[in-house]
Write a protein that holds these residues in place. Sequence first.
Motif: not given
Ligand code: UTP
Length: 276
Positions: A9-16, A24-26, A101-103, A106-108
């Motif tokens: 759940v570390a992603g930035y969620g930029t689309r929102f 958090p997007k989640e 924490r993912q510092i 760097k991707g899923l």
């Molecule tokens: P997304 O590709 O949906 O990226 O990641 P995101 O950052 O959450 O959203 P956008 O594209 O910027 O809107 C797919 C999943 O992988 C997690 C995200 O939290 C999401 O559940 N993820 C992705 C990580 O935990 N770390 C990462 O470095 C990348």
Amino acid sequence: MINKCLFPVAGYGTRFLPATKAMPKEMLPVVNKPLIQYGVEEAHDAGMRRIAFVTGRTKRAIEDHFDITYELEDQISGTAKEDRLGEVRALIKDCTFSYTRQIEMKGLGHAILTGETLIGNEAFGVILADDLCVGTSAGVMSQLMAVYDKYQCSVVAVEKVPAQEVDKYGVVAGEFIEEGLMRVSDMVEKPPADQAPSNLAIIGRYILTPDIFAILRETAPGKGGEVQITDALLAQARQGKVIACRFAGQRFDCGSVDGFVAATNYFYDIYKKTQG
Ligand code: UTP
């Protein structure tokens, strides 16, 4: 029996953005429940009780959600409002929650590798909570679990997507060994439509065997400069150790505004019916 489920759940969620600037997007609610709770309920339904999160900055609300909120709970204790906490309280009672924490984002694949410290040397589920899934009779993670029990290898959930959308997904190809089950021989991350090996796209549900961690450590950044789980899974697939499961049910891509609104409409209908 798989007991652990990892939630990256570390992603930035930029689309929102701007909604996800500080939140958090989640934690975005679909009607009255945050996305992450739908995901944890699905893991719980599949019998998983050890919930592990790979989090990042601005994600603390997730930890607070799976904890007791004393003042609030004291206030509403004994009132009808207390029922609204029933489902999350059941999860808190049955499960343990751990966090790392993912510092750097760097991707899923990198996020899953970061979770190794919480998983150890056992097979585990992975749920991307922004893919909200409704299984037809059983939840999607329960369906994957049944496949794992039989084949004892990694399992990915797939669905057919329109050709013009394959470039958003990891795409699989292979041979069907049973109704709805394919032994994967090839997989490509986000291929252009004319180079896609099929239109079967991996969605945010996986069961992974723990050898994935050693493979991920050796996996160079791929598409977008990120460590891709698809690239690591390809190494397992080449040994015949990945099954793709066409799950029975429906998925909402709540990482996109369109999918989020579709999920909201779907769950609002259910909500209205349960409210009488
Ligand atoms: P997304 O590709 O949906 O990226 O990641 P995101 O950052 O959450 O959203 P956008 O594209 O910027 O809107 C797919 C999943 O992988 C997690 C995200 O939290 C999401 O559940 N993820 C992705 C990580 O935990 N770390 C990462 O470095 C990348």
